[in-house]
Design a protein around this motif. Structure first.
Motif, short mmCIF file in Angstrom:
data_model
loop_
_atom_site.label_atom_id
_atom_site.label_comp_id
_atom_site.label_asym_id
_atom_site.label_seq_id
_atom_site.Cartn_x
_atom_site.Cartn_y
_atom_site.Cartn_z
N GLY A 1 39.40 2.76 17.62
CA GLY A 1 38.29 1.83 17.69
C GLY A 1 37.15 2.26 18.59
O GLY A 1 36.23 1.48 18.84
N ALA A 2 37.21 3.50 19.08
CA ALA A 2 36.14 3.99 19.96
C ALA A 2 34.93 4.41 19.14
O ALA A 2 35.04 4.83 17.99
N ALA A 3 33.78 4.30 19.76
CA ALA A 3 32.54 4.77 19.13
C ALA A 3 32.42 6.26 19.41
O ALA A 3 32.27 6.69 20.55
N CYS A 4 32.54 7.06 18.35
CA CYS A 4 32.51 8.51 18.51
C CYS A 4 31.60 9.12 17.47
O CYS A 4 31.74 8.85 16.27
N GLU A 5 30.69 9.96 17.92
CA GLU A 5 29.83 10.73 17.02
C GLU A 5 30.23 12.20 17.11
O GLU A 5 30.18 12.80 18.17
N LEU A 6 30.65 12.76 16.00
CA LEU A 6 31.01 14.17 15.92
C LEU A 6 29.90 14.92 15.21
O LEU A 6 29.54 14.60 14.07
N GLN A 7 29.36 15.93 15.88
CA GLN A 7 28.34 16.78 15.30
C GLN A 7 28.92 18.19 15.13
O GLN A 7 29.31 18.82 16.11
N VAL A 8 28.97 18.67 13.90
CA VAL A 8 29.41 20.02 13.62
C VAL A 8 28.18 20.85 13.25
O VAL A 8 27.54 20.60 12.24
N TRP A 9 27.85 21.81 14.11
CA TRP A 9 26.64 22.61 13.95
C TRP A 9 26.98 23.88 13.18
O TRP A 9 27.66 24.76 13.68
N LYS A 10 26.50 23.92 11.94
CA LYS A 10 26.87 24.97 11.01
C LYS A 10 26.61 26.36 11.57
O LYS A 10 25.51 26.67 12.02
N GLY A 11 27.66 27.19 11.53
CA GLY A 11 27.53 28.59 11.91
C GLY A 11 27.43 28.86 13.40
O GLY A 11 27.34 30.02 13.80
N GLN A 12 27.47 27.82 14.23
CA GLN A 12 27.26 28.02 15.66
C GLN A 12 28.56 28.39 16.36
O GLN A 12 29.64 28.03 15.95
N MET A 13 28.39 29.08 17.50
CA MET A 13 29.53 29.59 18.26
C MET A 13 29.92 28.60 19.35
O MET A 13 29.31 27.54 19.52
N HIS A 14 30.93 28.97 20.09
CA HIS A 14 31.46 28.15 21.17
C HIS A 14 30.42 27.95 22.26
O HIS A 14 29.83 28.91 22.77
N VAL A 15 30.18 26.67 22.62
CA VAL A 15 29.22 26.29 23.67
C VAL A 15 27.88 27.01 23.46
O VAL A 15 27.31 27.60 24.38
N PHE A 16 27.37 26.92 22.25
CA PHE A 16 26.05 27.51 21.95
C PHE A 16 24.95 26.82 22.73
O PHE A 16 23.86 27.38 22.91
N GLN A 17 25.22 25.61 23.25
CA GLN A 17 24.19 24.86 23.99
C GLN A 17 23.70 25.61 25.23
O GLN A 17 22.59 25.36 25.69
N ILE A 18 24.51 26.52 25.76
CA ILE A 18 24.11 27.22 26.98
C ILE A 18 22.95 28.17 26.71
O ILE A 18 22.26 28.59 27.64
N LEU A 19 22.68 28.45 25.44
CA LEU A 19 21.57 29.33 25.07
C LEU A 19 20.37 28.51 24.61
O LEU A 19 19.62 28.92 23.72
N ASN A 20 20.16 27.35 25.22
CA ASN A 20 19.10 26.44 24.75
C ASN A 20 17.69 26.96 24.96
O ASN A 20 16.74 26.43 24.40
N ARG A 21 17.54 28.01 25.78
CA ARG A 21 16.22 28.62 25.94
C ARG A 21 15.98 29.71 24.90
O ARG A 21 14.88 30.27 24.83
N VAL A 22 17.01 30.02 24.12
CA VAL A 22 16.93 31.11 23.15
C VAL A 22 17.11 30.62 21.72
O VAL A 22 16.34 30.99 20.83
N LEU A 23 18.14 29.81 21.49
CA LEU A 23 18.47 29.37 20.15
C LEU A 23 17.82 28.03 19.83
O LEU A 23 17.97 27.07 20.60
N PRO A 24 17.12 27.92 18.70
CA PRO A 24 16.53 26.62 18.33
C PRO A 24 17.59 25.54 18.12
O PRO A 24 17.37 24.37 18.45
N GLU A 25 18.76 25.94 17.57
CA GLU A 25 19.83 24.96 17.36
C GLU A 25 20.33 24.41 18.69
O GLU A 25 20.65 23.22 18.80
N ALA A 26 20.40 25.27 19.70
CA ALA A 26 20.88 24.83 21.01
C ALA A 26 19.90 23.85 21.65
O ALA A 26 20.31 22.85 22.26
N GLY A 27 18.61 24.12 21.51
CA GLY A 27 17.62 23.19 22.03
C GLY A 27 17.70 21.84 21.36
O GLY A 27 17.60 20.78 22.00
N GLU A 28 17.89 21.84 20.04
CA GLU A 28 18.02 20.59 19.30
C GLU A 28 19.27 19.83 19.72
O GLU A 28 19.25 18.59 19.87
#
Length: 326
Positions: free
Chosen positions: A275-302
């Motif tokens: 019953g928890a509110a959970c949003e799962l986002q699967v980012w196509k083709g992205q690697m593990h913790v791609f968010q750390i490259l948010n200054r480089v990858l457009p997907e990470a910035g988004e």
């Protein structure tokens, strides 16, 4: 999510050829872990934090019943943040398999969160395995959360966030707060969380995944160091069998190419069944913790902008108007 960008594909290919073989060899013995730590620390110097924030070292003691507990890490805050106790904050728990990394290595994420949300981020420095196996990291995470509460930050204004092993620790912390009868945070933001330390699901998914640099086998070797002599029997480690009926809202972001994707999908299902509110986002083709490259990858910035919007929504914190522009 859309197909990965050219930059994303190029970086993933480079990691698959150059980094994955090294990571598959290093974990599992003390010399390898020391090498991994020094390599990651050196690489972090090349990754600049987001502008517009100030970073201050933190080393204080938290007075608790029966003694005091050190609270170490970094306080990452917007430069234009008002003086006085904040009405909200992000408690960030870094990844690194519980054996490597630090608040400094994850400044690209913590500084971006502070910039986009307008909230300060406490990047906790927790003790690492194998010198300090579980539950030492959890004890440090609880102390960091208590430190925020002691400084007047309401639980309704705190989001606990983390990546990889830090994502696992963030979720374990949420359960531990309930057991300790401490107020629940406003939400959890998990980037590529390592859900199942036994790695049973990731081992099954190994042949199908095209993870650029993590294998289920190497993760399993690291996990044995993390749990120490007690093994995997501690129920706090098992996120998939916990009761999540009182869970705060959860955001999970995972790369589509990750070997951990199956774990994240199973965790999201478990949360929703409870019953928890959970949003799962699967980012196509992205690697593990791609968010750390948010200054480089457009997907990470988004992805970071989505995380900032989630944090502002669950804490009812007005966005500073920088999410779209960052």
């Amino acid at each position: 999510m859309d197909s990965p960008s050219v930059r994303s594909r190029a970086i993933s290919s480079a990691l698959r050829l150059g980094v994955r073989p090294l990571l598959n060899y290093l974990p599992g013995h003390t010399t390898g872990i020391r090498t991994a730590r020094s390599t990651v620390d050196a690489a972090s110097l090349l990754m600049r934090p987001c502008s517009g924030v100030r970073i201050e070292g933190l080393n204080e003691r938290l007075d608790e019943k029966g003694g005091d507990h050190p609270v170490k890490g970094e306080w990452v805050a917007p430069r234009d943040a008002p003086e006085g106790p904040p009405d909200g904050a992000v408690l960030y728990l870094h990844g690194g398999g519980y054996v490597a990394c630090s608040p400094r290595t994850h400044r690209p994420i913590t500084s971006r969160l502070a910039h986009d949300t307008g909230l300060p981020v406490l990047a906790a420095r927790y003790r690492l395995a194998p010198e300090h196996p579980f539950p030492a990291p959890l004890e440090d995470a609880v102390a960091a959360y208590r430190w925020l509460l002691a400084r007047g930050v309401p639980a309704s204004g705190i989001v606990v966030a983390g990546d990889s092993a830090g994502g696992h620790l963030a979720a374990v912390l949420a359960g531990e707060l309930c057991r300790l009868d401490l107020p629940s945070p406003a939400g959890l933001a998990l980037f590529s969380p390592w859900v199942d330390l036994t790695c049973e699901l990731s081992i099954q998914a190994q042949d199908r995944a095209r993870d650029p640099y993590i294998s289920a086998a190497s993760a399993r070797r690291v996990a044995r160091l993390v749990v120490g002599p007690a093994g995997f029997d501690d129920p706090r480690l098992a996120l998939l069998t916990c009761a999540w009926t009182d869970s705060p809202p959860v955001l999970i972001q995972v790369g589509g190419a990750e070997v951990l994707r199956t774990e994240c999908e199973a965790f999201a299902d478990a949360l929703k069944r409870a019953g928890a509110a959970c949003e799962l986002q699967v980012w196509k083709g992205q690697m593990h913790v791609f968010q750390i490259l948010n200054r480089v990858l457009p997907e990470a910035g988004e992805a970071m902008r989505d995380a900032a919007r989630f944090i502002c929504a669950v804490t009812h914190h007005a966005s500073p108007g920088r999410i779209e522009a960052a």
